[in-house]
Design an enzyme around this catalytic site. Structure first.
Site, mmCIF file in Angstrom:
data_model
loop_
_atom_site.group_PDB
_atom_site.id
_atom_site.type_symbol
_atom_site.label_atom_id
_atom_site.label_comp_id
_atom_site.label_asym_id
_atom_site.label_seq_id
_atom_site.Cartn_x
_atom_site.Cartn_y
_atom_site.Cartn_z
ATOM 1 N N ASP A 154 40.734 64.462 45.827
ATOM 2 C CA ASP A 154 39.552 64.030 46.714
ATOM 3 C C ASP A 154 39.842 62.884 47.499
ATOM 4 O O ASP A 154 41.184 62.506 47.409
ATOM 5 C CB ASP A 154 38.652 63.722 45.542
ATOM 6 C CG ASP A 154 37.151 63.601 46.049
ATOM 7 O OD1 ASP A 154 36.765 63.449 47.526
ATOM 8 O OD2 ASP A 154 36.098 63.387 45.389
HETATM 9 C C1 BGC Z 1 33.683 63.486 47.589
HETATM 10 C C2 BGC Z 1 33.803 64.834 47.599
HETATM 11 C C3 BGC Z 1 33.882 65.560 49.135
HETATM 12 C C4 BGC Z 1 34.999 64.914 49.766
HETATM 13 C C5 BGC Z 1 35.230 65.264 51.417
HETATM 14 C C6 BGC Z 1 34.599 62.604 48.627
HETATM 15 O O1 BGC Z 1 34.223 61.364 48.807
HETATM 16 O O2 BGC Z 1 33.886 62.910 46.364
HETATM 17 O O3 BGC Z 1 32.886 65.689 46.740
HETATM 18 O O4 BGC Z 1 34.210 66.789 49.005
HETATM 19 O O5 BGC Z 1 34.668 63.406 49.893
HETATM 20 O O6 BGC Z 1 34.217 64.675 52.019
#
Ligand code: BGC
Length: 780
Positions: A318
């Protein structure tokens, strides 16, 4: 009488029974011998630098002209120097996100994706295309004009998985119109804690419901045969593996303490179902479990996900999470050490996303022998496999001109239908609803005339603060009620409490309440759209689950006028309404219904649509009682005469939802009274529409294990079916429940079904049966 079987339920139930997906052949699951041969040939030809480059993902702002890598100048212009850096110097494999955290129209997306793809191909000696990913969460959420569905919590509230599949299909189509072939969806974390600010991104608290909906959303996004090279489908990404939702504090990305048997029993099945449905990418949980951040947990990533579940796709971090192993979690003494820990634990691609340092560190680590080359080869094989499966080598991008149905009336109709089936009628005292179409209605509350609260986060931007700018043509709750009324001039707007500004979702302003009282006096009904403004992730952390004080006071004041008050709850998680609930006559929970939510609400308020949504979570009554419905028996003890002492006394139970029709369940039958592990319980139940209007009811089947070697939950959902019944119609609904799905993960983390007495129940009906033998379904 018609018999309906539960075809989709059986597959998922076998997952819950603990059967790990395997192919049994040499070709990795989901791939083909041809793709494997092409991937192997590429890998052979690649240098270490090229391989490591594939493992890097940066955010779009890094590639644009702007003052730094965190933002871009508008209009967005791709920066040739940065493109060269990314694709010539570092040979990176992936890009994500929008620029300046703002939706773009399909043409702008097409221009950007085409140029990025061309830069990647030009920079790559071996013609390896770039993989672009976006958070297309309830529709193509970063594309101006795209069709927005209810957020996942609303999809689950329909209890109609086919709607999730359609939502996925339309999301895929409109994402492809933008030129993108990969979304970071679905969220398969369990929505077990209403304090958690991402509860609305989940399919609710039940593992079985989440597994079924996850499978359907994956199927909608990827197509029934997972042919990702189909130009109308995209790759999904199951997130956030594993146990992200159950933090001790209820706040985002704070520590979780989850014993392995609980992790396997509740959190794992939706992911197993998503992998079974063919998903080839998985994103990790940013948090820590039992003291170890998941991004450094080789047991979860390598042993469980890639080993036991047989996942042959790629594992993505993530946002910035490798770096955070050093700067936040403090298990790595340096950023380089963080790279070593996570890559060795099994991470394949790093969402870095602001720089290229990950690549420098990883190359050094390989040269130093601290990360084995084999691990790099495994990661790159997985990444290239996914790129091949998506067909990027043949079709590096798609163009809007080939997607004439983008934002079509058919898509809008599907989103409206989904919102209509999600909205859940929680109270209808003296049948106050539906409202007469000629009534004088005062529409108030902070969500009455804004599109932002209807959509929530991941809508045109991360936090959803731009919604009213982009979705101005759609109908707010007030506009939609006015539109459907026989006398629009009798529908009056006066919020009373307003959500303020474009920032913090908590900001509220209070209007002149004497004016509110005066308008209430002239109306027959007061509809109050209350709840939450949009937020996402940690920005939605809360220390108080109650509906805001201003809004509760507005409800109290409205009720004091003596006019019937109907609450419309527009909220991502259940805000506590214990004190105001008795004051109102009707309550509709709208969740975050999307751009057609206003119209769906108006249709339900006036009786054009008969509500059929059911809660996919337990609606709490007290802030200190937030248990999901699968409590243990010790959690439902009561001290006589002290209602607050009742440990489990929710405001509304899981699975609850009223209709304008009445339904009657009868004649619950099963085919035997004893079963063996491996058997399938085959049964049926009769359901009747007692009303003179068509309606939909969800038949829910729960099973209770009377005694078990670890304390059994009071009950678990094991099957469900939504049925549509004409006035007065009776139908017999069939079901099949594998006995193995009634097992549980025991103290040794083995899945076992134990002999003894069980009860199958639906509504007030129940039938007992015995399982004759104990069997280990899956040893650890
Ligand atoms: C979130 C994810 C997301 C990613 C990309 C993160 O902060 O937890 O769910 O897909 O950002 O935007």
């Amino acid at each position: 009488m018609k018999t309906i079987l539960f075809p989709v339920l059986i597959a998922a139930a076998s997952l819950l029974a603990g059967c790990a997906p395997r192919t049994g052949s040499q070709t990795p699951r989901g791939s083909t011998p041809d793709i494997e041969a092409r991937v192997a040939a590429l890998l052979q030809a690649m240098t270490l630098e090229e391989k490591v480059g594939q493992m890097v993902q940066v955010t779009l702002d890094v590639l644009t002209e702007g003052k730094d890598s965190l933002s871009s100048y508008e209009p967005v212009v791709l920066d040739q120097e940065q493109l060269d850096r990314a694709f010539v110097t570092y040979q990176i494999g992936s890009v994500l996100n929008t620029a300046n955290n703002r939706a773009r129209d399909v043409h702008e997306w097409n221009r950007m994706i085409t140029r990025i793809q061309e830069a990647a191909l030009a920079g790559s000696r071996l013609n390896i295309p770039v993989l672009y990913g976006l958070d297309m969460i309830h529709g193509a959420s970063y594309v101006d004009g795209a069709t927005f569905f209810p957020q996942q919590i609303g999809l689950a509230a329909t209890w109609n998985p086919s709607l999730a599949e359609i939502a996925g299909e339309i999301t895929a189509y409109e994402t492809r119109a933008a030129g993108v072939a990969w979304t970071f969806s679905p969220v398969l974390d369990l929505g077990v804690d209403p304090r958690w600010p991402r509860q609305w991104e989940t399919f609710g608290e039940d593992p079985y419901l989440a597994a079924i909906f996850g499978q359907h959303l994956v199927r909608g996004l990827e197509g029934p045969s997972n042919d990702l090279s189909d130009k109308y489908r995209i790759a999904s990404c199951l997130k956030h593996f594993l146990g992200y939702s159950q933090t001790l504090s209820g706040k985002d990305r704070t520590p979780a303490w989850i014993p392995e048997n609980k992790l396997r029993e509740y959190h794992l099945p939706p992911f197993a179902a998503g992998i079974e449905a063919g998903a080839m990418t998985v994103m990790l949980n940013s948090g820590e479990i039992n003291g170890l951040p998941v991004h450094a947990d080789s047991y979860l990533i390598t042993d469980l996900l890639k080993g036991e579940l047989g996942f042959t796709g790629m594992v993505l971090t993530d946002w910035q999470d490798i770096e955070y192993l050093h700067s936040r979690h403090r298990i790595a003494g340096s950023r380089k050490e963080a790279v070593r820990l996570s890559v060795n634990a099994g991470v394949d691609m790093s969402m870095v996303p602001y720089h290229f340092e990950f690549a420098d560190h990883l190359i050094e680590l390989v040269r130093e022998g601290a990360v084995p080359m084999q691990r790099i080869d495994d990661a790159v094989t997985r990444i290239l496999r996914v790129k091949h499966l998506i067909g990027l080598f043949d079709t590096p991008y798609t163009l809007a001109a080939d997607y004439p149905e983008f934002a079509s009336a058919r898509f809008a109709e599907a989103a409206f239908k989904t919102a209509s089936e999600s909205i859940t009628l929680l109270k209808n005292q003296a049948s106050v609803l539906p409202l007469p179409k000629d009534a004088h209605i005062l529409v108030g509350g902070p969500a009455a005339n804004l599109m932002r609260p209807l959509n929530g986060g991941w809508s045109y931007s991360w936090q959803g603060e731009l919604v009213d700018e982009f979705a101005g043509d759609h109908h707010t709750v007030y506009e939609a009620i006015r539109e459907l009324s026989d006398h629009p001039s009798r529908v009056v707007l006066y919020e009373g409490v307003r959500f303020e500004g474009t920032g913090d979702y908590r900001e509220e302003a209070v209007d002149d309440l004497d004016r509110f009282r005066q308008l209430a006096g002239q109306s027959d009904y007061i509809v109050l759209a209350v709840g939450e403004n949009s937020y996402c992730e940690f920005e939605g952390n809360t220390t108080d689950l109650a509906l805001s004080r201003n809004q509760q006071e507005l409800i109290t004041l409205a009720a004091a006028t003596g006019k019937p008050v109907i609450l419309v709850l527009v909220q991502g998680r259940p805000r506590i309404i214990r004190e105001v609930e008795p004051l109102v006559k009707g309550i509709l929970n709208a969740y975050l219904p999307g751009n057609y939510g206003g119209e769906a609400l108006a249709a339900i308020l006036f009786g054009k649509v008969n509500p059929s949504g059911k809660l996919p979570f337990t609606y709490p009554r007290y802030p200190h009682s937030l248990e999901p419905y699968y409590i243990k028996h010790t959690e439902q003890l009561t001290v006589a005469g002290i209602p607050e002492s009742t440990a489990f006394n929710p405001q509304f139970p899981f699975g609850f939802g009223l209709s304008y029709s009445g339904f009657e369940l009868s004649d619950l039958q099963i085919d035997q009274d004893t079963y063996l592990p491996g058997d399938v319980i085959t049964g049926s139940i009769q359901v009747r529409n007692l009303s003179d209007i068509p309606g939909k009811e969800v038949v829910q089947l729960y099973v209770s294990d009377h005694y078990a070697s670890i304390t059994p939950p009071v009950k678990r959902l094991r099957a469900f079916e939504k049925v549509h019944l004409q006035p007065g119609q009776t139908r017999r609904v069939g079901f099949e429940i594998p006995v193995n799905s009634l097992g549980f993960v025991n103290r040794d983390n083995a899945r076992v079904v134990e002999e003894g007495l069980f009860t199958l129940s639906s509504g007030n009906l129940s039938v007992d049966f015995r399982v004759e033998k104990t069997k280990v379904i899956r040893s650890k």
